[in-house]
Design a protein around this motif. Structure first.
Motif, PDB file in Angstrom:
ATOM      1  N   TYR A 236     -36.293 -13.114 -54.250  1.00 50.61           N
ATOM      2  CA  TYR A 236     -36.338 -13.516 -52.841  1.00 50.61           C
ATOM      3  C   TYR A 236     -35.081 -14.304 -52.494  1.00 50.61           C
ATOM      4  O   TYR A 236     -34.419 -14.048 -51.478  1.00 50.61           O
ATOM      5  CB  TYR A 236     -37.590 -14.356 -52.631  1.00 50.61           C
ATOM      6  N   TRP A 237     -34.765 -15.280 -53.347  1.00 50.87           N
ATOM      7  CA  TRP A 237     -33.587 -16.110 -53.096  1.00 50.87           C
ATOM      8  C   TRP A 237     -32.297 -15.330 -53.332  1.00 50.87           C
ATOM      9  O   TRP A 237     -31.341 -15.450 -52.551  1.00 50.87           O
ATOM     10  CB  TRP A 237     -33.628 -17.350 -53.980  1.00 50.87           C
ATOM     11  N   ALA A 238     -32.279 -14.519 -54.370  1.00 48.27           N
ATOM     12  CA  ALA A 238     -31.055 -13.780 -54.693  1.00 48.27           C
ATOM     13  C   ALA A 238     -30.665 -12.795 -53.600  1.00 48.27           C
ATOM     14  O   ALA A 238     -29.481 -12.527 -53.387  1.00 48.27           O
ATOM     15  CB  ALA A 238     -31.244 -13.048 -56.019  1.00 48.27           C
ATOM     16  N   LEU A 369     -35.361 -24.204 -61.813  1.00 49.06           N
ATOM     17  CA  LEU A 369     -34.554 -24.130 -60.594  1.00 49.06           C
ATOM     18  C   LEU A 369     -35.396 -23.560 -59.454  1.00 49.06           C
ATOM     19  O   LEU A 369     -35.372 -24.062 -58.329  1.00 49.06           O
ATOM     20  CB  LEU A 369     -33.341 -23.237 -60.853  1.00 49.06           C
ATOM     21  N   LEU A 370     -36.158 -22.536 -59.774  1.00 50.72           N
ATOM     22  CA  LEU A 370     -37.022 -21.894 -58.773  1.00 50.72           C
ATOM     23  C   LEU A 370     -38.107 -22.859 -58.318  1.00 50.72           C
ATOM     24  O   LEU A 370     -38.418 -22.937 -57.110  1.00 50.72           O
ATOM     25  CB  LEU A 370     -37.647 -20.637 -59.372  1.00 50.72           C
ATOM     26  N   ARG A 371     -38.669 -23.604 -59.242  1.00 56.25           N
ATOM     27  CA  ARG A 371     -39.700 -24.573 -58.878  1.00 56.25           C
ATOM     28  C   ARG A 371     -39.150 -25.594 -57.884  1.00 56.25           C
ATOM     29  O   ARG A 371     -39.794 -25.944 -56.899  1.00 56.25           O
ATOM     30  CB  ARG A 371     -40.208 -25.275 -60.133  1.00 56.25           C
ATOM     31  N   GLU A 372     -37.947 -26.093 -58.137  1.00 59.25           N
ATOM     32  CA  GLU A 372     -37.374 -27.129 -57.269  1.00 59.25           C
ATOM     33  C   GLU A 372     -37.016 -26.600 -55.891  1.00 59.25           C
ATOM     34  O   GLU A 372     -37.290 -27.242 -54.870  1.00 59.25           O
ATOM     35  CB  GLU A 372     -36.140 -27.758 -57.931  1.00 59.25           C
ATOM     36  N   ASN A 396     -36.301  -6.711 -46.291  1.00 59.41           N
ATOM     37  CA  ASN A 396     -35.826  -6.966 -47.640  1.00 59.41           C
ATOM     38  C   ASN A 396     -34.684  -7.971 -47.688  1.00 59.41           C
ATOM     39  O   ASN A 396     -34.105  -8.199 -48.731  1.00 59.41           O
ATOM     40  CB  ASN A 396     -35.397  -5.661 -48.332  1.00 59.41           C
ATOM     41  N   ASN A 397     -34.351  -8.587 -46.548  1.00 57.74           N
ATOM     42  CA  ASN A 397     -33.375  -9.663 -46.614  1.00 57.74           C
ATOM     43  C   ASN A 397     -34.045 -11.030 -46.694  1.00 57.74           C
ATOM     44  O   ASN A 397     -33.397 -12.052 -46.580  1.00 57.74           O
ATOM     45  CB  ASN A 397     -32.410  -9.634 -45.412  1.00 57.74           C
ATOM     46  N   SER A 398     -35.370 -11.026 -46.843  1.00 56.64           N
ATOM     47  CA  SER A 398     -36.144 -12.229 -47.124  1.00 56.64           C
ATOM     48  C   SER A 398     -36.290 -13.166 -45.944  1.00 56.64           C
ATOM     49  O   SER A 398     -36.665 -14.311 -46.129  1.00 56.64           O
ATOM     50  CB  SER A 398     -35.525 -13.022 -48.305  1.00 56.64           C
ATOM     51  N   TRP A 399     -35.995 -12.724 -44.741  1.00 52.51           N
ATOM     52  CA  TRP A 399     -36.215 -13.613 -43.596  1.00 52.51           C
ATOM     53  C   TRP A 399     -37.659 -13.484 -43.141  1.00 52.51           C
ATOM     54  O   TRP A 399     -37.969 -12.855 -42.140  1.00 52.51           O
ATOM     55  CB  TRP A 399     -35.277 -13.269 -42.448  1.00 52.51           C
ATOM     56  N   ASP A 400     -38.559 -14.040 -43.884  1.00 53.34           N
ATOM     57  CA  ASP A 400     -39.984 -14.021 -43.549  1.00 53.34           C
ATOM     58  C   ASP A 400     -40.334 -15.426 -43.073  1.00 53.34           C
ATOM     59  O   ASP A 400     -40.514 -16.336 -43.862  1.00 53.34           O
ATOM     60  CB  ASP A 400     -40.782 -13.661 -44.803  1.00 53.34           C
ATOM     61  N   VAL A 401     -40.376 -15.603 -41.745  1.00 55.47           N
ATOM     62  CA  VAL A 401     -40.426 -16.946 -41.197  1.00 55.47           C
ATOM     63  C   VAL A 401     -41.483 -17.056 -40.117  1.00 55.47           C
ATOM     64  O   VAL A 401     -41.629 -16.151 -39.316  1.00 55.47           O
ATOM     65  CB  VAL A 401     -39.051 -17.323 -40.588  1.00 55.47           C
ATOM     66  N   ARG A 402     -42.227 -18.165 -40.137  1.00 55.89           N
ATOM     67  CA  ARG A 402     -43.071 -18.484 -39.007  1.00 55.89           C
ATOM     68  C   ARG A 402     -42.532 -19.731 -38.343  1.00 55.89           C
ATOM     69  O   ARG A 402     -41.951 -20.584 -39.001  1.00 55.89           O
ATOM     70  CB  ARG A 402     -44.517 -18.734 -39.437  1.00 55.89           C
TER      71      ARG A 402
END
Length: 544
Positions: A236-238, A369-372, A396-402
């Protein structure tokens, strides 16, 4: 009242009883509080020593075991109120403040019943009544400042039952350990922590505040759960193409003094409040002394898991201070001039996030790192109930935002267009053009509320300041916050932070770009392939 699920969940942790559908004190407690409310000429409570005897009598009337109090609490109450107060201060405390607190406690059952009566009216369709905010269950509690004052009075008199709190992973909330710590291992900072608390009660005696405070448990579900953003994976972050937000460095000043209406980060213990009510005296504990209404959350908020954060909005600041840790000192009254929102809360937003404690070299492992980054993301993300939100994009660019409508000052359709134009995650997408699109169209920030933070998880917790800085920048950017105000507190590891941030922003890196670079560095550091700090490893020419 007996049919309320919210009341049922919290009643075992309150000193009140439910009798014939009515909240009430036992008769003996009512008589004792009436005596206290008439002042020392009637109650004979005119010293710390006698005050603790009155506390013990109240507890006996509630069938609370004296053995569950800190052993030296009595000595601590006597030491503070009989040795550290002037004659005039003592006369005011026992003659005016203690009677006010007793009167407030006499009204506590009625205050709480009114709270439940009107709880459903605060946020339509959302449960806001006082209850146990269980782990892994997002939820919010709204309390009036007057109800909070009653709760803190209960804590001062050590009236909360604590036998079963540990089983629910709840922190202790009675003040006995606070006073015991003063006596058993005296340090001046401990005396001044109590001075902040005493000043709070003196202030509410002068004028009871009439606002509200909200306490929210925020959760990133570990499994997909509509409509919430779930706990992100490393991929997700990558793969995130979200642009990095503005990064503003504050080389002086304190987070709580910021004037930008930003969310202020509490460098928290997983148990909310940490050592506030014992010996602790660093960032979280100091904030709880300045804004004592934060302590109320310790009553009903169990410890945080890795995918949880706590956000508290509306607490009032009552005290000024100087110093830190052993040099902390109360230096007088603070008049809080922050504006009030439409729900009656001061615009003081505090988010509690707990970092890994003493992580050593494991902090460079990708899982840590992921946890933090997910912990910070949970705290920074605006994630409310479904009917208050709009799912702007999920691709798939991970912009899943509310985003909460309360924070929005921008047209949704315009934001959607910005995301569609500027957020293409494909080899042919031009990053510079995308970045310009974002800048020209509100930088896709869905609110004007940034993040005010600093060296979270460093210091006593032992985290790497360079890594923690970047982690928070990533989290704030992915949460679509418009900026970070970063207070460096002058530590040498961050002396080149402005140059590092400027270089990164000039190259239009996305969240994914910076995450991948940090993950690469951390892997090498964990394997012993480099001993450099992240900034030196990334840009050796700047940091020499």
């Amino acid at each position: 009242m007996e049919n309320r699920e919210d009341l049922k969940s919290i009643l075992p942790y309150l000193p009140l009883k439910l009798e014939s559908s009515t909240l009430a004190w036992p008769h003996q407690v009512i008589e004792a509080l009436k005596s206290l409310s008439q002042g020392p000429s009637h109650s004979r409570v005119d010293s710390g020593e006698v005050l603790f005897l009155a506390i013990s009598d109240l507890r006996n009337s509630l069938s609370l075991s004296p053995h569950l109090l800190a052993p030296s609490a009595a000595d601590g109450y006597a030491l503070f109120f009989d040795e550290f107060l002037s004659r005039a201060e003592s006369a005011k405390w026992f003659g005016e403040v203690v009677p006010m607190m007793a009167n407030l406690l006499l009204r506590f059952p009625t205050l709480l019943e009114s709270h439940y009566q009107y709880a459903y009216m605060i946020m339509v369709g959302i449960e806001t009544g006082l209850r146990l905010l269980e782990p892994q269950q997002p939820g919010i509690v709204f309390l009036s400042q007057e109800v909070i004052a009653a709760l803190l009075s209960c804590a001062f008199f050590c009236l909360f039952p604590n036998a079963s709190r540990g089983a629910k992973h709840l922190p202790m909330i009675n003040f006995d350990h606070l006073f015991q710590s003063l006596y058993e291992n005296y340090h001046e900072n401990q005396e001044h922590k109590i001075k902040c608390i005493v000043h709070y009660f003196e202030r509410i005696h002068s004028c009871m505040p009439a606002g509200f405070v909200s306490f929210e448990r925020k959760v990133l579900p570990l499994e997909h759960k509509q409509p919430f953003v779930t706990y992100p994976t490393a991929d997700y972050w990558a793969n995130s193409a979200v642009p990095l937000c503005r990064f503003e460095i504050c080389s002086s000043g304190m987070i709580e003094d910021q004037s930008r209406d930003a969310v202020e980060v509490d460098f928290a213990n997983k148990y909310l409040g940490g050592g506030s009510l014992s010996r602790g005296c660093v960032q979280e504990e100091i904030r709880f002394m300045l804004n004592p209404e934060l302590i109320a959350g310790m009553l009903f908020l169990p410890s945080m898991s890795d995918n949880e954060a706590i956000e508290i909005v509306g607490t009032e600041r009552f005290s000024n201070y100087s110093g830190y840790a052993s040099t902390f000192r109360y230096i007088g009254n603070h008049v809080d001039t922050r504006d009030v929102d439409s729900l009656g809360r001061r615009k003081t937003k505090i988010v509690a996030i707990d970092a890994l404690c003493s992580p050593g070299m494991r902090q460079y492992r990708v899982d840590c790192l992921l946890r933090e980054v997910n912990k910070a993301f949970c705290g920074f993300l605006v994630q409310h109930k479904p009917h208050q939100e709009q799912n702007l994009l999920h691709s798939n660019n991970s912009w899943d935002v509310r985003v909460s409508n309360d924070f929005m000052d921008t047209n949704i359709s315009g934001i959607q267009a910005t995301l569609n134009e500027g957020g293409k995650n494909s080899p042919s997408a031009d990053k510079t053009e995308a970045s310009q699109n974002v800048e020209n169209k509100s930088k896709i920030s869905l609110c004007d509320v940034g993040i005010a933070t600093g060296n979270w998880g460093c210091g006593a917790f032992g985290g790497d300041p360079e890594v923690k800085t970047v982690v928070q920048w990533l989290a704030a950017s992915q949460a679509l916050r418009p900026f970070i105000l970063y207070y460096t507190f002058g530590i040498k590891e961050l002396q080149h932070l402005d140059q590092i941030c400027e270089w990164i922003l000039c190259h239009n890196w996305s969240v994914g770009d910076l995450w991948n670079m940090l993950a690469d560095y951390s892997t090498k550091r964990a394997k012993g392939e480099t001993k450099q700090g992240f900034f030196s490893w990334l840009l050796p020419n700047i940091t020499v």
